[in-house]
Design a protein around this motif. Structure first.
Motif, PDB file in Angstrom:
ATOM      1  N   SER A 179      27.961 -41.439  21.190  1.00 28.64           N
ATOM      2  CA  SER A 179      26.772 -40.904  22.083  1.00 28.64           C
ATOM      3  C   SER A 179      27.027 -40.956  23.602  1.00 28.64           C
ATOM      4  O   SER A 179      27.300 -42.005  23.932  1.00 28.64           O
ATOM      5  CB  SER A 179      25.555 -41.741  21.875  1.00 28.64           C
ATOM      6  OG  SER A 179      24.473 -41.539  22.623  1.00 28.64           O
ATOM      7  N   THR A 181      26.389 -40.515  27.627  1.00 30.18           N
ATOM      8  CA  THR A 181      25.557 -40.746  28.422  1.00 30.18           C
ATOM      9  C   THR A 181      25.680 -40.399  29.835  1.00 30.18           C
ATOM     10  O   THR A 181      26.939 -40.294  30.045  1.00 30.18           O
ATOM     11  CB  THR A 181      24.596 -42.067  28.470  1.00 30.18           C
ATOM     12  OG1 THR A 181      25.558 -42.843  28.875  1.00 30.18           O
ATOM     13  CG2 THR A 181      24.150 -42.408  27.308  1.00 30.18           C
ATOM     14  N   ILE A 216      19.184 -37.005  35.261  1.00 29.62           N
ATOM     15  CA  ILE A 216      18.746 -37.423  34.132  1.00 29.62           C
ATOM     16  C   ILE A 216      19.118 -38.822  33.944  1.00 29.62           C
ATOM     17  O   ILE A 216      19.841 -39.444  34.601  1.00 29.62           O
ATOM     18  CB  ILE A 216      20.150 -36.725  32.990  1.00 29.62           C
ATOM     19  CG1 ILE A 216      20.122 -35.436  33.086  1.00 29.62           C
ATOM     20  CG2 ILE A 216      19.938 -37.414  31.388  1.00 29.62           C
ATOM     21  CD1 ILE A 216      21.066 -34.739  32.100  1.00 29.62           C
ATOM     22  N   PRO A 217      18.184 -39.541  33.242  1.00 32.74           N
ATOM     23  CA  PRO A 217      18.198 -41.052  33.479  1.00 32.74           C
ATOM     24  C   PRO A 217      19.565 -41.678  32.706  1.00 32.74           C
ATOM     25  O   PRO A 217      20.375 -40.876  31.998  1.00 32.74           O
ATOM     26  CB  PRO A 217      17.015 -41.501  32.079  1.00 32.74           C
ATOM     27  CG  PRO A 217      16.188 -40.502  32.277  1.00 32.74           C
ATOM     28  CD  PRO A 217      16.926 -39.159  32.488  1.00 32.74           C
ATOM     29  N   ASP A 219      20.937 -43.712  30.958  1.00 27.93           N
ATOM     30  CA  ASP A 219      21.534 -44.055  29.494  1.00 27.93           C
ATOM     31  C   ASP A 219      20.643 -43.217  28.518  1.00 27.93           C
ATOM     32  O   ASP A 219      20.804 -43.650  27.211  1.00 27.93           O
ATOM     33  CB  ASP A 219      21.191 -45.598  29.298  1.00 27.93           C
ATOM     34  CG  ASP A 219      21.902 -46.351  30.192  1.00 27.93           C
ATOM     35  OD1 ASP A 219      23.155 -46.272  30.038  1.00 27.93           O
ATOM     36  OD2 ASP A 219      21.367 -47.272  30.705  1.00 27.93           O
ATOM     37  N   GLN A 220      20.137 -42.049  28.999  1.00 28.81           N
ATOM     38  CA  GLN A 220      19.412 -41.041  28.100  1.00 28.81           C
ATOM     39  C   GLN A 220      20.653 -40.168  27.243  1.00 28.81           C
ATOM     40  O   GLN A 220      21.602 -39.669  28.324  1.00 28.81           O
ATOM     41  CB  GLN A 220      18.611 -40.102  28.689  1.00 28.81           C
ATOM     42  CG  GLN A 220      18.129 -39.297  27.851  1.00 28.81           C
ATOM     43  CD  GLN A 220      16.950 -38.362  28.849  1.00 28.81           C
ATOM     44  OE1 GLN A 220      16.099 -38.910  29.373  1.00 28.81           O
ATOM     45  NE2 GLN A 220      17.381 -36.909  28.745  1.00 28.81           N
ATOM     46  N   LYS A 221      20.778 -40.014  26.152  1.00 27.25           N
ATOM     47  CA  LYS A 221      21.609 -39.133  25.471  1.00 27.25           C
ATOM     48  C   LYS A 221      21.550 -37.836  25.955  1.00 27.25           C
ATOM     49  O   LYS A 221      20.451 -37.297  26.173  1.00 27.25           O
ATOM     50  CB  LYS A 221      21.245 -39.150  23.920  1.00 27.25           C
ATOM     51  CG  LYS A 221      22.316 -38.407  23.056  1.00 27.25           C
ATOM     52  CD  LYS A 221      21.882 -38.577  21.551  1.00 27.25           C
ATOM     53  CE  LYS A 221      22.760 -37.541  20.799  1.00 27.25           C
ATOM     54  NZ  LYS A 221      24.263 -37.470  21.067  1.00 27.25           N
TER      55      LYS A 221
END
Length: 342
Positions: A179, A181, A216-217, A219-221
């Motif tokens: 994943s 990020t 984009i945050p 730790d957001q995928k």
């Protein structure tokens, strides 16, 4: 740092409590640390001041050592150089002699063209220097990036990969189900520490691409499209170890009576701007050498003409730093830009 003896006036600030039993029911004894503490904020500045003072005091007895210690030092590494092997040996002997007068000693000495000291190298071929990997026999610099690892950190450390990642196929297998990020991407780009700017064009491209992730945050995928794009980029990181550059940019057949000529360029666009400096020296046949010396880039948000001005300022600052570092070795500086308005 522990080779630095503190002045007695500093003792009240170096007290600590301790008892060998570590029993909280027993009153501890009071101790004082009489040497500089490793890890204390002031220790680095204390060591730097001591070395600068030592260079000043020893300039008469050890004339070649002060410049090496005061000017060619980065934290606790001394990185001087000279035009001949004999001069280098004189520098080493005088630096050792001057440091010894204050109780300091060198952990090791490494010379270009020779294999590194065993205590300085993990592979017997190269060692870390200013964030680079320096292959001493070939006298080449390589990016000092670590193995590709996208595992989450725990207590400041990442879990090691189950298998070493050496080839692009290894990276492709590791990233298949990973994943990705924004934090993964930015942390990997930050690993490409390149203070000289040898690989600045590559890093600038990564910075331009990563600007898309700004909102984009952490730790957001990432979206499937972005994730696929960055997985390809991360796979390419494996090949960064193949990059190399000559450490010394003065050719062996150069005319020692002539100085270095700097050729400085700047350019900018709608988003980035940059500057690059090449160093040249006259050769015995009358021609000139030309080697990349340093470069810089930065993200810019103004109009193109104003960005061109910012790039010119970046060029001037870079040339100033180089001139200050190389001093009288610089004979001439040429500044070039393609912006008529600027």
């Amino acid at each position: 740092y522990n080779q630095l003896r503190l002045d007695r006036s500093a003792y009240p600030f170096s007290l600590f409590l301790y008892h060998s039993s570590l029993d909280k029911g027993i009153e501890p004894d009071t101790y004082v640390m009489v040497r500089a503490w490793y890890g204390v904020v002031q220790a680095g500045q204390q060591a730097g001041y001591a070395l600068d003072k030592l260079a000043e005091l020893g300039k008469d007895q050890y004339p070649k050592a002060p410049e090496c210690i005061a000017r060619d030092r980065y934290v606790d590494d001394i990185l001087p150089g000279a035009d001949s092997v004999g001069e280098v040996d004189d520098q080493i002997n005088q630096v050792r002699g001057l440091l010894a007068t204050a109780g300091f000693s060198l952990k090791y000495v490494v010379k270009s063209g020779e294999a590194p000291d065993e205590s300085s190298s993990s592979d017997g071929v190269s060692l870390k220097m200013l964030g680079y990997k320096w292959a001493t026999v070939e006298d080449t610099l390589h990016p000092g990036i670590t193995e590709l690892n996208v595992n989450k950190k725990s207590r400041g450390k990442r879990k090691p990969n189950e298998e070493p990642i050496i080839t692009e196929d290894d990276a492709r297998r590791t990233l298949k189900d990973a994943s990705i990020t924004r934090r993964t991407i930015i942390s990997k780009i930050a690993e490409l520490f390149d203070p000289i700017g040898i690989w600045e064009p590559m890093k600038l491209q990564l910075k331009l691409h990563s600007a898309r992730l700004n909102n984009i945050p952490w730790d957001q995928k990432l979206s499937p499209e972005e994730e696929n794009f960055w997985k390809i980029k991360l796979i390419q990181f494996v090949r960064f170890h193949e990059l190399s550059a000559k450490r010394c940019i003065i050719p062996a057949d150069s005319d020692s009576t002539s100085g270095i000529r700097l050729i400085c360029f700047s350019d900018a666009g709608t988003a980035p701007g940059g500057a690059v400096v090449y160093a040249g020296r006259k050769l015995h046949d009358g021609s000139w050498s030309c080697h990349l010396l340093s470069s810089r880039s930065k993200m810019m948000l103004a109009t193109v003409p104003r960005n061109e001005l910012s790039a010119i300022m970046l060029m001037a600052e870079l040339a100033f730093i180089i001139k200050k570092s190389l001093g009288t070795r610089i004979e001439r500086i040429l500044y070039l830009t393609d912006s008529t308005i600027a």
